[in-house]
Design an enzyme around this catalytic site. Sequence first.
Site, mmCIF file in Angstrom:
data_model
loop_
_atom_site.group_PDB
_atom_site.id
_atom_site.type_symbol
_atom_site.label_atom_id
_atom_site.label_comp_id
_atom_site.label_asym_id
_atom_site.label_seq_id
_atom_site.Cartn_x
_atom_site.Cartn_y
_atom_site.Cartn_z
ATOM 1 N N HIS A 357 0.789 -1.238 0.000
ATOM 2 C CA HIS A 357 0.000 0.000 0.000
ATOM 3 C C HIS A 357 0.808 1.267 0.000
ATOM 4 O O HIS A 357 0.239 2.360 -0.058
ATOM 5 C CB HIS A 357 -0.945 0.030 1.196
ATOM 6 C CG HIS A 357 -2.183 -0.774 0.986
ATOM 7 N ND1 HIS A 357 -3.310 -0.248 0.416
ATOM 8 C CD2 HIS A 357 -2.452 -2.072 1.245
ATOM 9 C CE1 HIS A 357 -4.242 -1.188 0.351
ATOM 10 N NE2 HIS A 357 -3.738 -2.308 0.830
ATOM 11 N N LYS A 546 -9.511 13.855 3.340
ATOM 12 C CA LYS A 546 -8.625 12.693 3.408
ATOM 13 C C LYS A 546 -7.789 12.882 4.661
ATOM 14 O O LYS A 546 -7.825 13.947 5.273
ATOM 15 C CB LYS A 546 -7.723 12.619 2.172
ATOM 16 C CG LYS A 546 -7.067 13.947 1.805
ATOM 17 C CD LYS A 546 -6.238 13.866 0.536
ATOM 18 C CE LYS A 546 -7.045 13.831 -0.728
ATOM 19 N NZ LYS A 546 -6.979 12.539 -1.400
ATOM 20 N N ARG A 547 -7.035 11.878 5.077
ATOM 21 C CA ARG A 547 -6.167 12.061 6.233
ATOM 22 C C ARG A 547 -5.213 13.212 5.992
ATOM 23 O O ARG A 547 -4.811 13.485 4.858
ATOM 24 C CB ARG A 547 -5.382 10.770 6.500
ATOM 25 C CG ARG A 547 -6.215 9.699 7.153
ATOM 26 C CD ARG A 547 -6.791 10.140 8.484
ATOM 27 N NE ARG A 547 -5.766 10.259 9.492
ATOM 28 C CZ ARG A 547 -5.540 9.364 10.435
ATOM 29 N NH1 ARG A 547 -6.307 8.295 10.551
ATOM 30 N NH2 ARG A 547 -4.558 9.537 11.307
ATOM 31 N N LYS A 552 0.026 14.481 0.953
ATOM 32 C CA LYS A 552 -1.264 14.739 0.313
ATOM 33 C C LYS A 552 -1.448 16.236 0.003
ATOM 34 O O LYS A 552 -2.364 16.623 -0.722
ATOM 35 C CB LYS A 552 -2.400 14.225 1.191
ATOM 36 C CG LYS A 552 -2.459 12.697 1.281
ATOM 37 C CD LYS A 552 -3.561 12.249 2.238
ATOM 38 C CE LYS A 552 -3.630 10.743 2.430
ATOM 39 N NZ LYS A 552 -4.369 10.048 1.347
ATOM 40 N N THR A 654 -8.688 6.347 -3.053
ATOM 41 C CA THR A 654 -10.021 5.837 -3.348
ATOM 42 C C THR A 654 -11.038 6.954 -3.181
ATOM 43 O O THR A 654 -12.122 6.896 -3.761
ATOM 44 C CB THR A 654 -10.404 4.666 -2.416
ATOM 45 O OG1 THR A 654 -10.134 5.058 -1.063
ATOM 46 C CG2 THR A 654 -9.643 3.410 -2.757
ATOM 47 N N LYS A 658 -14.674 8.072 -5.320
ATOM 48 C CA LYS A 658 -15.987 8.430 -4.762
ATOM 49 C C LYS A 658 -16.483 9.729 -5.381
ATOM 50 O O LYS A 658 -17.655 9.861 -5.735
ATOM 51 C CB LYS A 658 -15.899 8.586 -3.238
ATOM 52 C CG LYS A 658 -15.461 7.332 -2.502
ATOM 53 C CD LYS A 658 -15.105 7.648 -1.035
ATOM 54 C CE LYS A 658 -14.344 6.491 -0.410
ATOM 55 N NZ LYS A 658 -13.678 6.888 0.856
HETATM 56 C C1 LIG Z 1 -12.406 6.948 1.140
HETATM 57 C C2 LIG Z 1 -11.991 7.440 2.467
HETATM 58 C C3 LIG Z 1 -10.645 7.734 2.708
HETATM 59 C C4 LIG Z 1 -9.577 7.623 1.634
HETATM 60 O O1 LIG Z 1 -9.449 8.862 0.989
HETATM 61 P P1 LIG Z 1 -8.171 9.192 0.075
HETATM 62 O O2 LIG Z 1 -8.512 10.508 -0.519
HETATM 63 O O3 LIG Z 1 -8.083 8.114 -0.953
HETATM 64 O O4 LIG Z 1 -6.998 9.247 0.969
HETATM 65 C C5 LIG Z 1 -10.281 8.191 3.950
HETATM 66 N N1 LIG Z 1 -11.195 8.351 4.932
HETATM 67 C C6 LIG Z 1 -12.501 8.089 4.733
HETATM 68 C C7 LIG Z 1 -13.464 8.306 5.851
HETATM 69 C C8 LIG Z 1 -12.942 7.623 3.502
HETATM 70 O O5 LIG Z 1 -14.233 7.336 3.324
#
Ligand SMILES: *Cc1c(COP(=O)(O)O)cnc(C)c1O
Length: 812
Positions: A357, A546-547, A552, A654, A658
């Site tokens: 990952h 995102k985190r 990022k 991911t 979305k």
């Molecule tokens: C999908 C999701 C992530 C992943 O987001 P990235 O932009 O791919 O880092 C992180 N936290 C939550 C709550 C999510 O639903």
Amino acid sequence: MAKKYTKKELEQQIIGKLRRNFGREVEEATPVHMFRACALVLRDIMSARELETESRIRDSHARQVHYLSLEFLMGRSLEKNAYNLGVLPQLKEAVEGLGFSAPDLFEVEPDAGLGNGGLGRLAACYLESMTTLEIPATGYSICYELGLFKQKIVDGQQVELPDNWLDVADCWLIPKVDETERVHFGGEVRDIWGEDGSHRVAYVGGSDVLAVPKDMEIAGYGTEHVNVLRLWDAKSPTPLDMSLFSRGEYLKAVEQQAMAESIAKILYPEDNHYEGKSLRLKQQYFFVSATVQCICRQHKAEYGTLRNFHQKHVIQINDTHPTLVIPELMRILLDEEGYGWDEAWHIVTHTVAYTNHTIMVEALERWPQQLIETLLPRVWQILVEISNRYQAHLNEYFHGDQSKVRDLAVIWGGEVRMANLCVCACFAVNGVSALHSDILKRETFHDVYVQTPEKFKNVTNGIDHRRWLSEINPKLDALIRECAGGDAYLLQPEKLVQLERYKEDASVLNRLAEIKAENKRSFAGYVARESGVLLNTDAIFDVQVKRLHEYKRQLLNVMHITYLYQRLKADPHFEFTPRVYLFGAKAAPGYSVAKEIIHLINSLAATVNADPACKDRLQVVFLENYRVSLAEKLMPASELSEQISTAGKEASGTGNMKFMMNGALTIGTLDGANVEMHQQVGDENIFLFGLKANEVAEKKAKGYRSYEYYMHDEFLKAVIDQITRGFDDGVGYADVTNRLLFGKGGPADEYMLLADFESYREAQERAGRTYRDPGRWNRMALVNIARSGIFAADRSIREYARNIWDVPAKKL
Ligand SMILES: *Cc1c(COP(=O)(O)O)cnc(C)c1O
């Protein structure tokens, strides 16, 4: 044929649960009682189907998938399970019929936050998809008492609060006390030689922890297949008062109890980051040992031997966190079954497959020898043997080239390198996007790749499109059903392409725009109720959730907003499309730079939102406590998706998928799965910017100097200077900007924000200009939705099933 449940039947069952389980009539029930009663009703349906699924699998002797992950970010289950079971409309009617509001009831459910971010959410999406595709699969994890912390923002800063999710959501868990396993820690290993020269080992001393399974049932969509997520809870084997005899024993017993029960206490809140904590190692071993023992026990009950184990099982490990399955399965085959090394090794190396990952060094797990040696002495011996044999092989293969032997060694310099163990022992190694898998082959694991190229695969991540599109965005779902052949896309996500027939159809494009506008208003309503902040729904909803991580680059977004702020102040006629910038991000509690960036976003937001020059033009909002259930409300309302990581750093992402499925356009770098999104939609349907992965590497090799960008771009300089000084709350952020200009115990601007600033600014401007042509914007959104089908988890799982697991997936 599946039984259909009517509103009346569900009402009766809910009433029954309220009476029997909570001793209450409907009139006396609180929303929490009601939620739990509904959950129990759905559980009954799933339990019956689970038993049937199990017996089908037993009878067919089918090969099974075991998906091991220290994280499963499940979110809420009531609406999702009702949806997949095909009873959502009836359940809503039943709940309303009993005098409750269905949406309010769904809000009562706490998120099961047993994960940090993308990696944990991926496991959750995959489990859903494996079930829908009728693959005999089980997920395994730890039943953390506390999930990922809840985030509050106090005076602009993150405060962490415990997440006691089990208080309410334990109604989804079925304890299976009779399937408890025993996990052994510490002690010593003794060699015992028989008169005939035979050898076995005995474990002396140490202590045991009980692993009690709590099963969460997972309903598939359009199937009666039900799989299980098995969550291990930790319990002490000795009841406390047994050792009240002497004071010393008593204390020891308390200690042991505490040690046992601390194992499942809390989820480690670091995302993409390794810390060599002994409790974390205990969690990992507890988890894999319980899981492997459980699979072996079931296998032996069925086949009487483990000799065919690898033919009947595949163990997929989600990152290196469950790597100890390798020595643990070896241990069982050697010590408990008495197999020879070669046979045991053959079984293990034909059973375990590894998903990588991340390639960031700070995330690579390297456990100190001494920790493993004292905590897991037998596992240590096995690791040493694996390592020695592997080194001998490497020596021979690379003709004594010591640099290669050193780089690939499993044990080196007093550390056990988990990724090296995985690529050595696993029969498949996969990355999670085309770019990432390419980097694994060309760089990270190149010297293993040349030896065993057939091991290396790519499976680009995917998301559960039933949850992340149909369930959360019912208006868009309705439009797709009209335009793309009804509900077929729910099981055949590639059918989404049919939408594209309407890309020149003004009425469909207008409806798409109207759906987005309604979703924006409804999200704004939610934010207003939660926090009192009023979002400008006429502006672009530009979202980065995102985190919080330096790679990022939330800070790049902040720099650009600061630039816009300065321009708006300086020039009232500055050409600009109104924007609402939305952020959501949790920072690991020990990651101080990340926390400072959260503070900075809030300082910036307070200043911008109070400034008359920004009124109706620029707004910045930090959304507290970003989590799955918040993402579900936000995605349908989003218009611009910020996917701006330094190229080469985000393995897949991911969140990007979305957004795309919900019709947001992407502004992003060619990183992770953005590369494949770009391939799908073409230059004209995405806002790309920035250095490419190879250019980042080249620039670094040549000696990147961020200071030169600072000196030669007056806008950039003004932005950095302002961030150093800070905003209206008087908090300065020199710590943050010093890292960009001078580095601090590391290279300056490690993630190349300054190098990408200009290009990002231009891409932002392109996005703004495009938005002013709604026809064009809506067409782009439609094309993005239409071509998002390949990012469905169903596509990913079919690839795993065919290319790695060798199991059949449901045919359509
Ligand atoms: C999908 C999701 C992530 C992943 O987001 P990235 O932009 O791919 O880092 C992180 N936290 C939550 C709550 C999510 O639903």
